[in-house]
Motif scaffolding. Structure first.
Motif, mmCIF file in Angstrom:
data_model
loop_
_atom_site.group_PDB
_atom_site.id
_atom_site.type_symbol
_atom_site.label_atom_id
_atom_site.label_comp_id
_atom_site.label_asym_id
_atom_site.label_seq_id
_atom_site.Cartn_x
_atom_site.Cartn_y
_atom_site.Cartn_z
ATOM 1 N N GLY B 85 0.804 -1.204 -0.206
ATOM 2 C CA GLY B 85 -0.005 -0.035 -0.081
ATOM 3 C C GLY B 85 0.858 1.288 0.014
ATOM 4 O O GLY B 85 2.157 1.268 0.070
ATOM 5 N N GLU B 86 0.203 2.348 -0.009
ATOM 6 C CA GLU B 86 0.822 3.654 -0.029
ATOM 7 C C GLU B 86 -0.011 4.572 0.193
ATOM 8 O O GLU B 86 -1.291 4.528 0.485
ATOM 9 N N THR B 87 0.414 5.724 0.995
ATOM 10 C CA THR B 87 -0.492 6.696 1.668
ATOM 11 C C THR B 87 0.415 8.107 1.966
ATOM 12 O O THR B 87 1.882 7.954 1.538
ATOM 13 N N VAL B 88 -0.233 9.187 1.731
ATOM 14 C CA VAL B 88 0.242 10.368 1.936
ATOM 15 C C VAL B 88 -0.543 11.035 3.110
ATOM 16 O O VAL B 88 -1.912 11.079 3.109
ATOM 17 N N ARG B 105 -5.068 12.763 6.641
ATOM 18 C CA ARG B 105 -5.030 11.606 5.722
ATOM 19 C C ARG B 105 -5.923 12.021 4.407
ATOM 20 O O ARG B 105 -6.660 12.795 4.419
ATOM 21 N N GLU B 106 -5.438 11.471 3.374
ATOM 22 C CA GLU B 106 -6.310 11.563 2.239
ATOM 23 C C GLU B 106 -7.361 10.897 2.201
ATOM 24 O O GLU B 106 -7.452 9.961 2.988
ATOM 25 N N ARG B 107 -8.400 11.403 1.514
ATOM 26 C CA ARG B 107 -9.656 10.706 1.969
ATOM 27 C C ARG B 107 -9.632 9.489 0.965
ATOM 28 O O ARG B 107 -8.977 9.395 -0.197
ATOM 29 N N GLY B 108 -10.669 8.518 1.189
ATOM 30 C CA GLY B 108 -11.070 7.347 0.321
ATOM 31 C C GLY B 108 -9.866 6.465 0.313
ATOM 32 O O GLY B 108 -9.992 5.414 -0.406
ATOM 33 N N TYR B 109 -9.116 6.521 1.273
ATOM 34 C CA TYR B 109 -7.854 5.331 1.242
ATOM 35 C C TYR B 109 -8.559 3.881 1.667
ATOM 36 O O TYR B 109 -8.315 3.243 1.089
ATOM 37 N N ALA B 110 -9.508 4.035 2.517
ATOM 38 C CA ALA B 110 -10.238 2.713 2.935
ATOM 39 C C ALA B 110 -11.376 3.336 3.952
ATOM 40 O O ALA B 110 -11.211 4.145 4.859
ATOM 41 N N GLU B 111 -12.522 2.578 3.561
ATOM 42 C CA GLU B 111 -13.571 3.490 4.173
ATOM 43 C C GLU B 111 -13.447 3.292 5.877
ATOM 44 O O GLU B 111 -14.165 4.335 6.631
ATOM 45 N N ILE B 112 -12.768 2.456 6.437
ATOM 46 C CA ILE B 112 -12.817 2.439 7.708
ATOM 47 C C ILE B 112 -11.722 3.224 8.504
ATOM 48 O O ILE B 112 -11.646 3.438 9.644
ATOM 49 N N MET B 113 -10.963 3.903 7.759
ATOM 50 C CA MET B 113 -9.942 4.918 8.117
ATOM 51 C C MET B 113 -10.561 6.169 8.476
ATOM 52 O O MET B 113 -11.033 6.741 7.639
ATOM 53 N N PRO B 114 -10.370 6.574 9.702
ATOM 54 C CA PRO B 114 -10.490 8.070 9.913
ATOM 55 C C PRO B 114 -9.575 8.908 9.137
ATOM 56 O O PRO B 114 -8.516 8.463 8.868
ATOM 57 N N VAL B 115 -9.972 9.908 8.908
ATOM 58 C CA VAL B 115 -9.045 10.905 7.993
ATOM 59 C C VAL B 115 -8.066 11.931 8.930
ATOM 60 O O VAL B 115 -7.238 12.441 8.360
ATOM 61 N N ILE B 116 -8.553 12.009 10.232
ATOM 62 C CA ILE B 116 -7.780 13.128 11.032
ATOM 63 C C ILE B 116 -7.348 12.375 12.133
ATOM 64 O O ILE B 116 -8.325 11.703 12.713
ATOM 65 N N GLY B 117 -6.166 12.419 12.625
ATOM 66 C CA GLY B 117 -5.553 11.743 13.716
ATOM 67 C C GLY B 117 -4.807 12.923 14.518
ATOM 68 O O GLY B 117 -4.831 14.210 14.030
ATOM 69 N N ARG B 118 -4.134 12.377 15.737
ATOM 70 C CA ARG B 118 -3.447 13.387 16.301
ATOM 71 C C ARG B 118 -1.862 13.020 16.335
ATOM 72 O O ARG B 118 -1.843 11.851 16.351
ATOM 73 N N TYR B 119 -1.163 13.963 16.415
ATOM 74 C CA TYR B 119 0.362 13.594 16.448
ATOM 75 C C TYR B 119 1.073 14.202 17.655
ATOM 76 O O TYR B 119 0.502 15.513 17.855
ATOM 77 N N GLU B 120 1.888 13.662 18.247
ATOM 78 C CA GLU B 120 2.566 14.464 19.281
ATOM 79 C C GLU B 120 4.164 13.819 19.396
ATOM 80 O O GLU B 120 4.383 12.719 19.178
ATOM 81 N N ILE B 121 5.176 14.768 19.419
ATOM 82 C CA ILE B 121 6.422 14.476 19.681
ATOM 83 C C ILE B 121 6.614 14.664 21.354
ATOM 84 O O ILE B 121 6.385 15.432 21.880
ATOM 85 N N ASP B 122 6.677 13.052 21.802
ATOM 86 C CA ASP B 122 6.600 13.220 23.332
ATOM 87 C C ASP B 122 7.960 13.954 24.167
ATOM 88 O O ASP B 122 8.935 14.145 23.500
ATOM 89 N N ASN B 123 8.003 13.783 25.401
ATOM 90 C CA ASN B 123 9.177 14.529 26.030
ATOM 91 C C ASN B 123 10.425 13.687 26.039
ATOM 92 O O ASN B 123 11.371 14.159 26.352
ATOM 93 N N GLU B 124 10.058 12.447 25.382
ATOM 94 C CA GLU B 124 11.536 11.440 25.119
ATOM 95 C C GLU B 124 11.803 11.692 23.722
ATOM 96 O O GLU B 124 12.643 10.634 23.332
ATOM 97 N N GLU B 125 11.344 12.612 23.021
ATOM 98 C CA GLU B 125 11.435 12.841 21.441
ATOM 99 C C GLU B 125 11.035 11.602 20.522
ATOM 100 O O GLU B 125 11.708 11.374 19.662
#
Lengths: 204, 204
Positions: B85-88, B105-125
């Motif tokens: 697979g591939e994703t952007v 995330r790009e839309r339409g990748y797969a029906e079950i995938m949410p398109v917005i997630g959260r990211y974070e660099i934690d205190n341990e990098e």
């Protein structure tokens, strides 16, 4: 949370699933074990004894733990080796937070084991154990995704390179179990001296 | 370090060893894959396009990445399924540090995938990706024990309980590799829609 509180959260019997990824061999080795963790108070005789062995004032320890494990590794099936063992250690913090300091092991556990390591509760409230050997170092991180699941990821680097990564997923099966402390200062007959240095500082 | 810098450190081709621990089944599933990561600048047309899909101002993105993978899972050998697979995706930070924010995330990748997630660099990098689904949540953490080894640990909780833990050890085999971005908004023929939700937010 200090390190003793972390081990208090680890109290009980855990069913552990373990996988080791070997980079050089491009293969994975899996295993499983049952682990019993008993946190020990600072005034526990075993904690005091370990401090005295290391000539460290026992009142500087915040406590420790007794850990007993019984497991198997896939590669050992041929020789029917039994990865069982037990260990006791004491926590001596650097300061009053108790979040980092020295981890003292009993002497004589196995010749290749160093007796003093470093522990730290990191900023994500995970417990990190770092052990330096003459030709390698071990970094082991423990965390709780939920109160009844503990995870561990450890890496061993040899001569500056990376060699293995070990992952464990551990499920609490009985929080009330308490194992009787019964440790002498010699390796037990069925304890493999090579396993602790490879998979985990503790062997479990 | 912000999240884009983390993906810049991930650039190149990686050989990944993966293990999934299933608590309910008390078994481990292993697999492997080859992963190519191309970091994308904020002005990359694909990053701009994803922002526009989500009606988010493209100038708020700090960049993104194109990821392509090709792998196998042990349980799929019978039906000869190919986990390719591939994703952007695009990174839209909450503030100027760039250390946490939205992952689009790009839309339409797969029906079950949410398109917005959260990211974070934690205190341990380490990079943490958190994705909430209606009946489950995924927590994925990436870190570098050495510059040429990346590790990942992810957990999936269903209905409040813990279900699986997935661990990957990934070795950089070519830092110079660049894959051509060739992604449409439909799942490719050999892409499994069920795998990303189970093993990883990304599928790789």
């Amino acid at each position: 949370m200090n390190a003793l509180e972390f081990f208090q959260r680890s109290a009980g019997t855990w069913r552990s699933q373990r996988t080791t990824h070997h980079l050089a061999f491009r293969r994975a080795e899996k295993g499983g074990s049952e682990i019993i963790v008993n946190p020990l108070d600072a005034n526990d005789p075993k904690v005091i004894e370990i401090c005295q062995m290391h000539e460290i004032e026992p009142t500087t320890a915040i406590g420790g733990a007794y850990v007993k494990w019984d497991g198997t590794m896939a590669w050992d099936k041929e020789d029917d080796e039994n990865h069982s063992g037990e260990t006791v250690f004491a926590l001596v913090p650097d300061d009053e937070t108790g979040r980092k300091g020295k981890l003292l092991r009993e002497r004589g556990y196995a010749e290749i084991m160093p007796v003093i390591g470093r522990y730290e509760i990191d900023n994500e409230e995970a417990l990190v154990l770092i052990t330096e050997y003459p030709s390698m170092s071990s970094y082991e991180r423990f965390w709780f995704p939920t109160p009844n699941v503990r995870m561990r990821a450890s890496t061993v680097k040899r001569f500056g390179g990376f060699s293995t990564a070990t992952f464990c997923t551990e499920e609490l099966i009985n929080a009330e179990d308490v194992a009787e402390v019964n440790v002498d200062n010699q390796p037990s007959a069925n304890q493999s001296p090579k396993q602790p240095a490879i998979a985990s500082v503790f062997g479990w």
